[in-house]
Every structure is written in C-alpha cells, then in structure tokens.
Design a protein around this motif. Structure first.
Motif, short mmCIF file in Angstrom:
data_model
loop_
_atom_site.label_atom_id
_atom_site.label_comp_id
_atom_site.label_asym_id
_atom_site.label_seq_id
_atom_site.Cartn_x
_atom_site.Cartn_y
_atom_site.Cartn_z
N VAL A 1 0.84 -1.20 0.00
CA VAL A 1 0.00 0.00 0.00
C VAL A 1 0.87 1.25 0.00
O VAL A 1 1.72 1.43 0.88
CB VAL A 1 -0.93 0.01 1.23
N SER B 1 0.98 5.69 -0.41
CA SER B 1 0.18 6.82 0.06
C SER B 1 -0.86 7.26 -0.96
O SER B 1 -1.80 7.97 -0.62
CB SER B 1 1.10 7.99 0.38
N ALA C 1 -6.17 5.08 -1.72
CA ALA C 1 -7.13 5.58 -0.74
C ALA C 1 -7.97 4.46 -0.12
O ALA C 1 -8.26 4.48 1.07
CB ALA C 1 -8.06 6.60 -1.38
N ALA C 2 -8.39 3.50 -0.93
CA ALA C 2 -9.25 2.44 -0.41
C ALA C 2 -9.25 1.27 -1.40
O ALA C 2 -8.91 1.42 -2.57
CB ALA C 2 -10.67 2.93 -0.18
N ASP D 1 -5.55 8.18 -5.70
CA ASP D 1 -5.33 9.61 -5.86
C ASP D 1 -4.72 9.90 -7.23
O ASP D 1 -4.33 8.98 -7.97
CB ASP D 1 -4.40 10.13 -4.77
N TYR E 1 -9.79 -2.27 2.67
CA TYR E 1 -8.83 -1.28 3.16
C TYR E 1 -9.43 0.11 3.01
O TYR E 1 -10.05 0.42 1.98
CB TYR E 1 -7.52 -1.37 2.39
N LYS E 2 -9.27 0.95 4.04
CA LYS E 2 -9.66 2.36 3.97
C LYS E 2 -8.56 3.20 4.61
O LYS E 2 -8.09 2.88 5.70
CB LYS E 2 -10.97 2.61 4.73
N ARG E 3 -8.20 4.25 3.91
CA ARG E 3 -7.16 5.14 4.42
C ARG E 3 -7.76 6.11 5.45
O ARG E 3 -8.91 6.51 5.35
CB ARG E 3 -6.55 5.92 3.26
#
Length: 229
Positions: free
Chosen positions: A146, A148, A151-152, A169, A219-221
């Motif tokens: 993962v 940066s 995002a998800a 992003d 997954y969630k940021r």
C-alpha cells in the motif's frame, strides 16, 4: 482436476468410516438391527448439522451425507456376502464383494449430479464464509504493497469472478498500479476456478463504481473522505 482430488480426499474418510461400520456383519439378525441403528443415528446427526449455523454448515452436511452413503454401501456389501454364504456362490465371497461395492458405491456417488454441483459451486458457499475468505486474502496480499496514493480497496463477487476496485489519488503511478496487479494475482491464487478483474477509480469519487453482487471494504485510508460510507 486438483479441486476434484482435494474434494474426494475430504469426503473419502467419512464414506470409508460409514462403510466399515456396516460391512462386516455376518448374520442377518445382527445386520438388520445395526442398519436400523445406523439410519437413526445418521438422521439425528444430519438434523443436528442442518439445524446449526455458521460458515461450515454446507460442508458438514456433505460429510454427513457421504458417511450415510458409505454406511448404506456397507450394508449392501454385507447383504451380498450373506447371500453368497447362503447360496455358496464364490463370486459373492467377502474378498470380492467388499472392495467392489466400496469402489462402485464411492465412484457412483462422487460422479452424481449433486456431488458435481457441490464441487462446481464451491464459490456458492455461505455469504459469511465467502466474505471472510476474500477479505482475508485481499488484506494479506496488500501487506507491504500500500502506497500513500491508495485511498481504499473494495472486493466483491460477480458469480465466480472476483472484482477488486482500487480508489486512487491523482499521483497514483504505473509502479503503484503494477503492485496492485500483483495483489490481484495473489488473491486469485488463493481460490480455485475463479477469475479476477481489477478496477481503478480516480478520486474525487462518490465511492466504488464497479457493479458487483456484494461488496466489502478491504482497506480504507485514514482520515475518511467523502467516498467512505
């Protein structure tokens, strides 16, 4: 073929136990009561498994059914041996009858439509079990992958197709995309005949866009943005 071999190795044991329980009765007055007791116990066990809940219920039912079929095959084998003793037919000696009935009974059962459907529909396991398997597989594959710019991640099913959607992003680059394709490869390797499709959705977005029968977040940021529900 690998899936078939794995499936048969799992159901072979309960079938063999059921067969051995009823294949060595050499008197009618013992065989018939033993068969009745086995039938009652099988009915009770089947009802118990069927009434329970959890992700493994369907598999438990399959094991019980194969044990019941094995017992029925053993009952038939004992009956044939008893008939052979009564009529003195050499072809119905135990050394011939027991392995023949065991092999034929198991072969016919494993090739039956219901068994084939159970094997073919491995993906049609209870929803909770599918969710757990898929989410754990995705989360394991994401470890160390993962960036940066991710995002998800959501995962879902369309029949036997796994759908992974990555919300990314604007600085999500080709190297990030390649890592996510590796993630997808690792996920599909955890399953059998399923295929996988990856979808990349750029932010800002209202959320995942790929149509799926059922979707789960893998997954969630942090912090949550507008796409998180």
């Amino acid at each position: 073929m690998h899936n078939l071999g794995h499936f048969l190795s799992l159901v072979g044991l309960p079938y063999a136990i059921g067969f051995l329980a009823l294949c060595f009765w050499r008197r009618w007055w013992l065989l018939v009561p033993a068969g009745l007791v086995a039938a009652v116990l099988a009915k009770i066990e089947y009802a118990s498994v069927n009434a329970s809940d959890g992700a493994g219920v369907a598999f438990g039912i399959i094991l019980v059914v194969f044990a019941m079929i094995g017992a029925a095959s053993g009952f038939v084998a004992s009956g044939l041996v008893l008939i052979g003793r009564t009529t003195r037919l050499q072809a119905l000696r135990a050394i011939y009858v027991l392995p023949a009935v065991f092999i034929v009974g198991f072969g016919v059962t494993s090739r039956s439509p219901c068994c084939g459907k159970a094997l073919h529909n491995r993906g049609s396991m209870p929803t909770l079990d599918r969710e757990i398997r898929l989410r754990l597989s995705v989360q394991r594959a994401l470890l160390g992958a993962v960036s940066s710019a991710l995002a998800a991640v959501t995962c879902g099913w369309n029949g036997n197709e796994i759908v992974l959607e990555f919300l990314v992003d604007s600085d999500f680059n080709d190297e990030d995309r390649e890592r996510m394709e590796v993630v997808a490869s690792e996920v599909v390797a955890d399953f059998g005949d399923e295929t996988i499709r990856t979808v990349f959705t750029s932010l800002p977005s209202d959320g995942p866009k790929a149509p799926v029968a059922k979707r789960w977040w893998a997954y969630k940021r942090f912090p949550p943005n507008a796409y998180v529900s």
